[in-house]
Motif scaffolding. Structure first.
Motif, PDB file in Angstrom:
ATOM      1  N   UNK A 502       0.824  -1.207   0.000  1.00 59.72           N
ATOM      2  CA  UNK A 502       0.000   0.000   0.000  1.00 59.72           C
ATOM      3  C   UNK A 502       0.861   1.261   0.000  1.00 59.72           C
ATOM      4  N   UNK A 503       0.457   2.236  -0.855  1.00 59.65           N
ATOM      5  CA  UNK A 503       1.090   3.563  -0.825  1.00 59.65           C
ATOM      6  C   UNK A 503       0.612   4.318   0.411  1.00 59.65           C
ATOM      7  N   UNK A 504       1.397   5.312   0.845  1.00 65.45           N
ATOM      8  CA  UNK A 504       1.022   6.024   2.072  1.00 65.45           C
ATOM      9  C   UNK A 504      -0.212   6.908   1.895  1.00 65.45           C
ATOM     10  N   UNK A 505      -0.202   7.743   0.815  1.00 65.53           N
ATOM     11  CA  UNK A 505      -1.242   8.778   0.753  1.00 65.53           C
ATOM     12  C   UNK A 505      -2.119   8.721  -0.481  1.00 65.53           C
ATOM     13  N   UNK A 506      -1.519   8.438  -1.657  1.00 63.74           N
ATOM     14  CA  UNK A 506      -2.279   8.638  -2.894  1.00 63.74           C
ATOM     15  C   UNK A 506      -2.562   7.351  -3.640  1.00 63.74           C
ATOM     16  N   UNK A 507      -3.618   7.401  -4.451  1.00 69.75           N
ATOM     17  CA  UNK A 507      -3.985   6.259  -5.293  1.00 69.75           C
ATOM     18  C   UNK A 507      -2.894   5.954  -6.313  1.00 69.75           C
ATOM     19  N   UNK A 508      -2.852   4.702  -6.769  1.00 66.31           N
ATOM     20  CA  UNK A 508      -1.853   4.287  -7.762  1.00 66.31           C
ATOM     21  C   UNK A 508      -2.502   4.324  -9.144  1.00 66.31           C
ATOM     22  N   UNK A 509      -1.864   5.031 -10.078  1.00 63.98           N
ATOM     23  CA  UNK A 509      -2.421   5.161 -11.428  1.00 63.98           C
ATOM     24  C   UNK A 509      -1.904   4.100 -12.391  1.00 63.98           C
ATOM     25  N   UNK A 510      -0.671   3.661 -12.196  1.00 61.16           N
ATOM     26  CA  UNK A 510      -0.060   2.788 -13.200  1.00 61.16           C
ATOM     27  C   UNK A 510       0.994   1.906 -12.550  1.00 61.16           C
ATOM     28  N   UNK A 511       1.260   0.767 -13.213  1.00 54.00           N
ATOM     29  CA  UNK A 511       2.301  -0.115 -12.710  1.00 54.00           C
ATOM     30  C   UNK A 511       3.070  -0.728 -13.877  1.00 54.00           C
ATOM     31  N   UNK A 512       4.311  -1.128 -13.600  1.00 55.76           N
ATOM     32  CA  UNK A 512       5.136  -1.832 -14.594  1.00 55.76           C
ATOM     33  C   UNK A 512       5.837  -2.961 -13.862  1.00 55.76           C
ATOM     34  N   UNK A 513       5.878  -4.125 -14.504  1.00 62.30           N
ATOM     35  CA  UNK A 513       6.473  -5.309 -13.882  1.00 62.30           C
ATOM     36  C   UNK A 513       7.731  -5.695 -14.661  1.00 62.30           C
ATOM     37  N   UNK A 514       8.831  -5.900 -13.933  1.00 61.86           N
ATOM     38  CA  UNK A 514      10.076  -6.327 -14.583  1.00 61.86           C
ATOM     39  C   UNK A 514       9.993  -7.817 -14.919  1.00 61.86           C
ATOM     40  N   UNK A 515      10.875  -8.268 -15.807  1.00 62.49           N
ATOM     41  CA  UNK A 515      10.764  -9.658 -16.251  1.00 62.49           C
ATOM     42  C   UNK A 515      11.215 -10.652 -15.185  1.00 62.49           C
ATOM     43  N   UNK A 516      11.857 -10.171 -14.077  1.00 59.23           N
ATOM     44  CA  UNK A 516      12.161 -11.099 -12.982  1.00 59.23           C
ATOM     45  C   UNK A 516      10.904 -11.429 -12.170  1.00 59.23           C
ATOM     46  N   UNK A 517       9.824 -10.771 -12.452  1.00 61.44           N
ATOM     47  CA  UNK A 517       8.500 -11.009 -11.861  1.00 61.44           C
ATOM     48  C   UNK A 517       8.423 -10.705 -10.366  1.00 61.44           C
ATOM     49  N   UNK A 518       9.441 -10.039  -9.828  1.00 58.24           N
ATOM     50  CA  UNK A 518       9.343  -9.623  -8.426  1.00 58.24           C
ATOM     51  C   UNK A 518       9.463  -8.110  -8.275  1.00 58.24           C
ATOM     52  N   UNK A 519      10.153  -7.448  -9.207  1.00 63.29           N
ATOM     53  CA  UNK A 519      10.293  -5.996  -9.135  1.00 63.29           C
ATOM     54  C   UNK A 519       9.114  -5.333  -9.825  1.00 63.29           C
ATOM     55  N   UNK A 520       8.440  -4.425  -9.105  1.00 64.99           N
ATOM     56  CA  UNK A 520       7.304  -3.697  -9.663  1.00 64.99           C
ATOM     57  C   UNK A 520       7.529  -2.211  -9.411  1.00 64.99           C
ATOM     58  N   UNK A 521       7.249  -1.382 -10.422  1.00 64.83           N
ATOM     59  CA  UNK A 521       7.346   0.072 -10.256  1.00 64.83           C
ATOM     60  C   UNK A 521       5.936   0.637 -10.376  1.00 64.83           C
ATOM     61  N   UNK A 522       5.551   1.516  -9.451  1.00 68.76           N
ATOM     62  CA  UNK A 522       4.219   2.146  -9.521  1.00 68.76           C
ATOM     63  C   UNK A 522       4.375   3.660  -9.464  1.00 68.76           C
ATOM     64  N   UNK A 523       3.319   4.350  -9.917  1.00 69.97           N
ATOM     65  CA  UNK A 523       3.287   5.808  -9.837  1.00 69.97           C
ATOM     66  C   UNK A 523       1.839   6.241  -9.714  1.00 69.97           C
ATOM     67  N   UNK A 524       1.621   7.439  -9.181  1.00 69.06           N
ATOM     68  CA  UNK A 524       0.239   7.902  -9.053  1.00 69.06           C
ATOM     69  C   UNK A 524       0.120   9.233  -8.367  1.00 69.06           C
ATOM     70  N   UNK A 525      -0.935   9.350  -7.562  1.00 68.98           N
ATOM     71  CA  UNK A 525      -1.239  10.637  -6.939  1.00 68.98           C
ATOM     72  C   UNK A 525      -0.211  11.038  -5.885  1.00 68.98           C
ATOM     73  N   UNK A 526       0.551  10.080  -5.455  1.00 63.32           N
ATOM     74  CA  UNK A 526       1.610  10.345  -4.475  1.00 63.32           C
ATOM     75  C   UNK A 526       2.711  11.233  -5.074  1.00 63.32           C
ATOM     76  N   UNK A 527       2.749  11.309  -6.416  1.00 61.47           N
ATOM     77  CA  UNK A 527       3.791  12.053  -7.136  1.00 61.47           C
ATOM     78  C   UNK A 527       5.176  11.484  -6.849  1.00 61.47           C
TER      79      UNK A 527
END
Length: 619
Positions: A502-527
């Motif tokens: 869970x992010x601390x404050x803001x909703x998550x708009x998008x995600x990207x998953x690396x091919x190792x299937x464990x690393x995930x990058x997210x971005x959103x309202x948290x800026x």
């Protein structure tokens, strides 16, 4: 994590789009080889023959509402709406900005060059209520006045004012129309005076005027109107003489064709017709021939050799029409509304799909930027999300439907109603094409079997809209990000949630998953750009941003991450270093979605500015 920083730069290769909701936005250039048009806040000079040849004129930060090309072709003027309602003067030859006029506010409704290209007339909108004349050489203001009529939606150059014996005086003449009024502007450049004279109507006929054109000798003025006819004004006494019937749905554009004997005009209508009118004089014009295109024609531009006109319809189609026999050649196709999603077909790097607010899902060919298929989701609602393979593509709509088409002929194969209440916000096809996973506006994830088209799994844990979801390569696991700040992974076969972050404050708009299937990058309202390891409870890294990112895409080799959002820029990041390597400007509204091509050589971004931007990536 390696510390070596990779190098990547992006440049804008092609923009698909045209601001077709504004009139006279597309023009043929007098050199006969190029066209000039606007998409979002970018003006484009493009080659008529080669779709890959485009030059971008970037300065505006909102929709360009009007474009004018000088009669000699050396100058281009563009005006925009919004708080910086600037008019920019460009040099066609050097493709650079000559001047930026920041006098007017809120919006520019019409622009035109004087017949000798020495002056540029700029009409503000109904809020600004002013008209300015600029000297194109010095960039100085020559004169200004209060707008008349209010609003002025079309203005054309009419040579010099003539005296009673029809000899040219030293005053310049322009015609303007809007509402129920036509007026003549007289410009005295020596004294800096701009004076309006109203054209008298004849009898009781009232018309709402929409476009203007002078006859070849400037002795008559034709004013097209919403009734579908044109008023013919005799310039000698500035009074309407007669009306010429042209088309249905209102006359949207008129051009005059130089003729050795008599008069020839071409009119474009709100009913999609192109009409050639001929006669011994403008007072007795008759329809010679007429053809119908696919929608109301917002732009009509005559080529320098008068052999053809460029007609652009409000549904986004451009045609080159021969003036001799009205034979048509389709030129290009654009998406005429806000764009909500873009996706490449699985493993195919030269075809991509877009979702547009005009209710169409379009399959584009990246080799020549043509629309191979245009499939409508129906009259109600529009598509929000799309995914595809080489055989089929599936779109989710605002009405909560899933629709599927085949890629060969665009045939509608099936649809499922009531998939999600409030709209299908995300959709992904399994790599084995056995099922499709959909995310909804109220937080559910649902799995639909393609063969039976029945729901086989329903997962409800998100408390708000699912903004993004991805399937893992084995089709058993899935990860979703939501407005409720949660990032959840699921086992679809066991129908249960595996992990939650869970992010601390803001909703998550998008995600990207690396091919190792464990690393995930997210971005959103948290800026922030947040890096997660799915095996660990807390985020492993967080990078502050200066915008709300709405979309992420990771390159196939995991080295690069593309982001887009409210900052209107497309940025490419080095994933390991967490640094911006390159950024591209071109969009003039939020970037809604972007995607790396499967081969990593291009990025396609789409936005609320009705633009599809194709970027080349150089490593």
């Amino acid at each position: 994590v390696s510390t070596q920083v990779h190098v990547m730069s992006i440049e804008l290769e092609h923009a698909i789009g045209c601001n077709v909701e504004f009139k006279r936005i597309a023009h043929l250039h007098p050199n006969g080889k190029e066209y000039v048009k606007a998409v979002g806040g970018v003006a484009i000079v493009g080659d008529l023959q080669d779709p890959h040849e485009q030059v971008f004129l970037r300065k505006h930060d909102d929709f360009i509402t009007c474009v004018a090309v000088s009669h000699g072709g050396q100058l281009i003027a563009t005006g925009q709406q919004g708080k910086n309602a600037d008019v920019v003067l460009w040099s066609h030859d050097s493709r650079s900005q000559l001047a930026c006029f920041e006098e007017q506010d809120h919006g520019i409704d019409a622009l035109c060059f004087s017949h000798d290209d020495r002056f540029l007339l700029s009409c503000g909108d109904i809020v600004d209520q002013r008209v300015f004349v600029y000297d194109t050489n010095s960039g100085l203001i020559i004169a200004w006045a209060s707008l008349f009529p209010k609003p002025t939606i079309c203005v054309v150059a009419g040579g010099m004012v003539r005296d009673i014996k029809r000899r040219d005086t030293h005053e310049y003449q322009f015609a303007a129309c809007g509402g129920k009024t036509i007026s003549m502007w007289h410009l005295d450049t020596a004294r800096g005076e701009l004076v309006a004279h109203q054209v008298g109507s004849s009898g009781k006929q009232v018309r709402e005027y929409s476009c203007l054109v002078f006859s070849q000798d400037y002795e008559y003025l034709l004013a097209g109107n919403t009734t579908g006819d044109a008023a013919v004004v005799l310039m000698k006494n500035r009074v309407v003489q007669t009306f010429v019937q042209i088309c249905g749905g209102g006359v949207m554009n008129l051009v005059c064709m130089p003729a050795a004997h008599g008069s020839r005009f071409v009119g474009a209508g709100g009913d999609g017709t192109v009409t050639v009118l001929t006669g011994p004089s403008p007072l007795d014009l008759r329809e010679e021939r007429q053809i119908r295109l696919d929608g109301p024609l917002s732009s009509l531009s005559l080529s320098a050799d008068t052999a053809e006109v460029l007609a652009v319809s409000t549904v986004g189609s451009s045609y080159l029409v021969r003036t001799k026999d009205l034979s048509i050649k389709p030129h290009s196709q654009v998406a005429p509304g806000a764009l909500y999603d873009v996706a490449y077909q699985a493993g195919i790097s030269d075809h991509f799909l877009t979702c547009c607010g005009d209710s169409l899902v379009t399959l584009w060919d990246a080799n020549d930027y043509s629309a191979k298929l245009r499939c409508s989701v129906g009259t109600r609602g529009y598509p929000l999300s799309v995914c595809g393979t080489e055989d089929i593509f599936v779109a989710g709509t605002t009405e909560g439907q899933l629709k599927c088409w085949d890629c060969a002929h665009g045939q509608n194969l099936w649809h499922i109603d009531n998939v999600h209440k409030g709209g299908v916000t995300s959709v992904k096809l399994a790599s084995n094409c056995r099922f499709v996973v959909s995310g909804g506006a109220e937080g559910e994830l649902r799995v639909w079997e393609l063969k039976t088209r029945e729901m086989i799994t329903h997962l409800k844990e998100h408390a708000a809209r699912v903004n993004d979801l991805k399937l893992f390569p084995n089709d058993q696991y899935c990860i979703s990000a939501s407005r409720d700040r949660c990032l959840l992974t699921w086992d679809l076969r066991a129908e249960k949630r595996l992990t939650a972050h869970r992010e601390r404050h803001g909703g998550i708009n998008a995600l990207a998953v690396a091919s190792n299937q464990t690393t995930v990058i997210t971005a959103g309202q948290e800026r922030t750009l947040t890096y997660w390891d799915l095996r660990m409870a807390d985020a492993i890294r967080s990078i502050d941003l200066d915008e709300e990112v709405l979309t992420l895409s990771m390159s196939g080799d995991d080295r690069f991450l593309a982001t887009g959002g409210t900052g209107q820029l497309v940025k490419v990041w080095d994933v390991n270093a967490g640094a911006v390597l390159s950024q591209g400007s071109g969009h003039s509204r939020s970037v809604q979605k972007l995607s790396f091509s499967p081969d990593g050589k291009q990025i396609v971004s789409v936005g609320l500015d009705h633009a599809i931007m194709v970027w080349n990536c150089y490593q």
